[in-house]
Design a protein around this motif. Structure first.
Motif, PDB file in Angstrom:
ATOM      1  N   GLU A  44      -4.550  -2.382 -13.698  1.00 44.18           N
ATOM      2  CA  GLU A  44      -3.513  -3.368 -13.971  1.00 44.18           C
ATOM      3  C   GLU A  44      -2.158  -2.683 -14.145  1.00 44.18           C
ATOM      4  O   GLU A  44      -1.126  -3.192 -13.704  1.00 44.18           O
ATOM      5  CB  GLU A  44      -3.872  -4.173 -15.219  1.00 44.18           C
ATOM      6  N   ALA A  45      -2.177  -1.497 -14.764  1.00 45.98           N
ATOM      7  CA  ALA A  45      -0.929  -0.749 -14.937  1.00 45.98           C
ATOM      8  C   ALA A  45      -0.363  -0.322 -13.588  1.00 45.98           C
ATOM      9  O   ALA A  45       0.861  -0.366 -13.376  1.00 45.98           O
ATOM     10  CB  ALA A  45      -1.166   0.474 -15.823  1.00 45.98           C
ATOM     11  N   ASP A  46      -1.228   0.094 -12.663  1.00 46.16           N
ATOM     12  CA  ASP A  46      -0.774   0.478 -11.325  1.00 46.16           C
ATOM     13  C   ASP A  46      -0.146  -0.712 -10.612  1.00 46.16           C
ATOM     14  O   ASP A  46       0.932  -0.603 -10.014  1.00 46.16           O
ATOM     15  CB  ASP A  46      -1.951   1.006 -10.493  1.00 46.16           C
ATOM     16  N   LEU A  47      -0.824  -1.843 -10.647  1.00 44.71           N
ATOM     17  CA  LEU A  47      -0.322  -3.036  -9.967  1.00 44.71           C
ATOM     18  C   LEU A  47       1.014  -3.479 -10.557  1.00 44.71           C
ATOM     19  O   LEU A  47       1.933  -3.863  -9.826  1.00 44.71           O
ATOM     20  CB  LEU A  47      -1.352  -4.165 -10.065  1.00 44.71           C
ATOM     21  N   VAL A  86      11.545   0.588   0.709  1.00 48.92           N
ATOM     22  CA  VAL A  86      10.117   0.668   0.367  1.00 48.92           C
ATOM     23  C   VAL A  86       9.768   2.069  -0.127  1.00 48.92           C
ATOM     24  O   VAL A  86       9.024   2.238  -1.101  1.00 48.92           O
ATOM     25  CB  VAL A  86       9.250   0.284   1.578  1.00 48.92           C
ATOM     26  N   LEU A  87      10.309   3.087   0.528  1.00 55.82           N
ATOM     27  CA  LEU A  87      10.036   4.463   0.108  1.00 55.82           C
ATOM     28  C   LEU A  87      10.658   4.765  -1.249  1.00 55.82           C
ATOM     29  O   LEU A  87      10.093   5.524  -2.046  1.00 55.82           O
ATOM     30  CB  LEU A  87      10.545   5.436   1.168  1.00 55.82           C
ATOM     31  N   LEU A  88      11.807   4.155  -1.528  1.00 50.07           N
ATOM     32  CA  LEU A  88      12.381   4.284  -2.870  1.00 50.07           C
ATOM     33  C   LEU A  88      11.451   3.621  -3.885  1.00 50.07           C
ATOM     34  O   LEU A  88      11.230   4.168  -4.977  1.00 50.07           O
ATOM     35  CB  LEU A  88      13.769   3.646  -2.918  1.00 50.07           C
ATOM     36  N   ALA A  89      10.886   2.484  -3.515  1.00 53.79           N
ATOM     37  CA  ALA A  89       9.933   1.816  -4.412  1.00 53.79           C
ATOM     38  C   ALA A  89       8.728   2.709  -4.677  1.00 53.79           C
ATOM     39  O   ALA A  89       8.232   2.782  -5.809  1.00 53.79           O
ATOM     40  CB  ALA A  89       9.493   0.483  -3.809  1.00 53.79           C
ATOM     41  N   ARG A  90       8.245   3.385  -3.649  1.00 52.34           N
ATOM     42  CA  ARG A  90       7.118   4.314  -3.842  1.00 52.34           C
ATOM     43  C   ARG A  90       7.482   5.394  -4.858  1.00 52.34           C
ATOM     44  O   ARG A  90       6.685   5.731  -5.749  1.00 52.34           O
ATOM     45  CB  ARG A  90       6.739   4.960  -2.520  1.00 52.34           C
ATOM     46  N   ALA A  91       8.704   5.936  -4.744  1.00 44.56           N
ATOM     47  CA  ALA A  91       9.135   6.969  -5.688  1.00 44.56           C
ATOM     48  C   ALA A  91       9.278   6.404  -7.103  1.00 44.56           C
ATOM     49  O   ALA A  91       8.906   7.058  -8.084  1.00 44.56           O
ATOM     50  CB  ALA A  91      10.460   7.576  -5.221  1.00 44.56           C
ATOM     51  N   VAL A 125       6.002   5.810  -9.367  1.00 44.33           N
ATOM     52  CA  VAL A 125       5.416   6.925 -10.109  1.00 44.33           C
ATOM     53  C   VAL A 125       5.749   6.815 -11.596  1.00 44.33           C
ATOM     54  O   VAL A 125       4.968   7.199 -12.457  1.00 44.33           O
ATOM     55  CB  VAL A 125       5.917   8.274  -9.559  1.00 44.33           C
ATOM     56  N   GLU A 126       6.928   6.273 -11.887  1.00 41.63           N
ATOM     57  CA  GLU A 126       7.443   6.171 -13.249  1.00 41.63           C
ATOM     58  C   GLU A 126       7.482   7.549 -13.905  1.00 41.63           C
ATOM     59  O   GLU A 126       7.033   7.759 -15.042  1.00 41.63           O
ATOM     60  CB  GLU A 126       6.638   5.161 -14.068  1.00 41.63           C
ATOM     61  N   ASP A 150       0.826  -1.210   0.000  1.00 43.99           N
ATOM     62  CA  ASP A 150       0.000   0.000   0.000  1.00 43.99           C
ATOM     63  C   ASP A 150       0.860   1.260   0.000  1.00 43.99           C
ATOM     64  O   ASP A 150       0.494   2.269  -0.621  1.00 43.99           O
ATOM     65  CB  ASP A 150      -0.931   0.007   1.215  1.00 43.99           C
ATOM     66  N   VAL A 151       1.999   1.209   0.704  1.00 44.56           N
ATOM     67  CA  VAL A 151       2.912   2.358   0.704  1.00 44.56           C
ATOM     68  C   VAL A 151       3.435   2.601  -0.711  1.00 44.56           C
ATOM     69  O   VAL A 151       3.442   3.733  -1.207  1.00 44.56           O
ATOM     70  CB  VAL A 151       4.078   2.135   1.685  1.00 44.56           C
ATOM     71  N   ALA A 152       3.875   1.551  -1.382  1.00 43.25           N
ATOM     72  CA  ALA A 152       4.373   1.700  -2.748  1.00 43.25           C
ATOM     73  C   ALA A 152       3.263   2.175  -3.682  1.00 43.25           C
ATOM     74  O   ALA A 152       3.517   2.967  -4.605  1.00 43.25           O
ATOM     75  CB  ALA A 152       4.967   0.392  -3.238  1.00 43.25           C
ATOM     76  N   MET A 153       2.038   1.733  -3.446  1.00 43.61           N
ATOM     77  CA  MET A 153       0.913   2.129  -4.302  1.00 43.61           C
ATOM     78  C   MET A 153       0.625   3.626  -4.194  1.00 43.61           C
ATOM     79  O   MET A 153       0.046   4.211  -5.127  1.00 43.61           O
ATOM     80  CB  MET A 153      -0.335   1.319  -3.932  1.00 43.61           C
ATOM     81  N   LEU A 154       1.040   4.264  -3.110  1.00 43.92           N
ATOM     82  CA  LEU A 154       0.857   5.711  -2.992  1.00 43.92           C
ATOM     83  C   LEU A 154       1.532   6.455  -4.141  1.00 43.92           C
ATOM     84  O   LEU A 154       1.111   7.546  -4.520  1.00 43.92           O
ATOM     85  CB  LEU A 154       1.396   6.206  -1.646  1.00 43.92           C
ATOM     86  N   GLY A 155       2.586   5.869  -4.679  1.00 48.75           N
ATOM     87  CA  GLY A 155       3.257   6.477  -5.805  1.00 48.75           C
ATOM     88  C   GLY A 155       2.407   6.538  -7.068  1.00 48.75           C
ATOM     89  O   GLY A 155       2.714   7.295  -7.987  1.00 48.75           O
ATOM     90  N   ARG A 156       1.353   5.754  -7.107  1.00 48.61           N
ATOM     91  CA  ARG A 156       0.495   5.726  -8.292  1.00 48.61           C
ATOM     92  C   ARG A 156      -0.677   6.696  -8.204  1.00 48.61           C
ATOM     93  O   ARG A 156      -1.439   6.825  -9.176  1.00 48.61           O
ATOM     94  CB  ARG A 156      -0.047   4.303  -8.492  1.00 48.61           C
ATOM     95  N   LEU A 157      -0.837   7.382  -7.072  1.00 49.34           N
ATOM     96  CA  LEU A 157      -1.985   8.274  -6.903  1.00 49.34           C
ATOM     97  C   LEU A 157      -2.116   9.315  -8.023  1.00 49.34           C
ATOM     98  O   LEU A 157      -3.237   9.603  -8.463  1.00 49.34           O
ATOM     99  CB  LEU A 157      -1.918   8.969  -5.543  1.00 49.34           C
ATOM    100  N   PRO A 158      -1.017   9.914  -8.507  1.00 48.73           N
ATOM    101  CA  PRO A 158      -1.189  10.902  -9.586  1.00 48.73           C
ATOM    102  C   PRO A 158      -1.787  10.326 -10.868  1.00 48.73           C
ATOM    103  O   PRO A 158      -2.275  11.076 -11.712  1.00 48.73           O
ATOM    104  CB  PRO A 158       0.243  11.393  -9.833  1.00 48.73           C
TER     105      PRO A 158
END
Length: 258
Positions: free
Chosen positions: A119-122, A153-158, A161-162, A101-109
């Motif tokens: 599917e792209a977010d996952l 994990v925080l690097l993964a969140r960043a 975003v891609e 869920d922490v990594a998924m925060l990067g997909r919010l934008p």
């Protein structure tokens, strides 16, 4: 994006607590390259990075990808620019969140309001967690992880975003040497994928692995040049009162104590 400037700062000054900490910065950072920012404590490195990210009020002009930073909407900027700040690995407010869920925060934008992950977010989150070797922890709460594991994990969140531009403030904090090496490989992979990386680093030898280096002191840029340029090495040694020396060892530039 390659070619041109990812960032341009023109006459940029910034204040913290009523005190001016950046003084008329003029700087252009190349797109598709890795730039490291170094300098002694209090040089203004993190402040400059926050200004570039649009997180801190300033005077003067900052341009992101050849557009004024002020012209970007928050959502559009968040898709093009990803941020990893310092000190967040030890915060407790997200301890109950699962790693995934922490990594998924990067997909919010990239997501519609209250929409389920696509599917792209996952797929982006899985790529990011595997890249930082955190995929096996995806169902664990963040609070169960060590400082170094949290940082990954925080690097993964960043990374999730891609974004075209990745700004990182002291990303090697809490990482042991093998994972610092992994981080540098990750950065190089981002550059190969035409991303722009700008990182504030205290680890000077890691900073010398970048394409170019910005040397700061007292809120000013003293030097900006390629990491393999003798003038850059001289500026780095001088800003640390010649207490370090730059040497070529096994094909790599290293900063070692004198």
């Amino acid at each position: 994006m390659t070619g041109g400037a990812a960032f341009e700062a023109r006459g940029v000054s910034a204040r913290l607590g009523g005190i001016e900490v950046l003084h008329g910065i003029d700087l252009a950072l190349a797109a598709g390259r890795w730039t490291s920012i170094v300098g002694p404590n209090g040089a203004g490195k993190s402040t400059l990075l926050k200004v570039l990210a649009g997180l801190l009020a300033h005077t003067g002009e900052v341009r992101l990808l050849d557009r004024p930073l002020s012209a970007w909407s928050g959502r559009a900027r968040a898709r093009r620019l990803s941020w990893l700040g310092q000190g967040v690995a030890g915060e407790g407010s997200a301890d109950d969140l699962l790693v995934h869920d922490v990594a998924m925060l990067g997909r919010l934008p990239h997501q519609r309001w209250l929409a389920a992950p696509s599917e792209a977010d996952l797929a982006a989150v899985e790529r990011a967690l595997r890249c930082t070797q955190a995929w096996d922890w995806r169902t664990r709460p963040l609070g169960q992880l060590s400082g170094g594991e949290r940082q990954r994990v925080l690097l993964a969140r960043a990374l999730a975003v891609e974004a075209e531009v990745l700004l990182m403030d002291e990303p090697l904090a809490n990482l042991d040497p093998p994972h610092q090496a992994d981080w540098m490989q990750t950065v190089r992979a981002q550059i190969a994928a035409r991303c722009t990386v700008v990182s504030v680093l205290h680890e000077l030898s890691a900073a010398l692995s970048a394409d170019s280096m910005v040397v700061m002191a007292a809120g000013r840029v003293l030097h900006h040049g390629p990491c393999d340029d003798p003038a850059t090495h001289a500026a780095l040694e001088a800003v640390f009162d010649r207490r370090v020396a730059v040497h070529r060892v096994a094909g790599h530039w290293l900063a070692v104590p004198r």
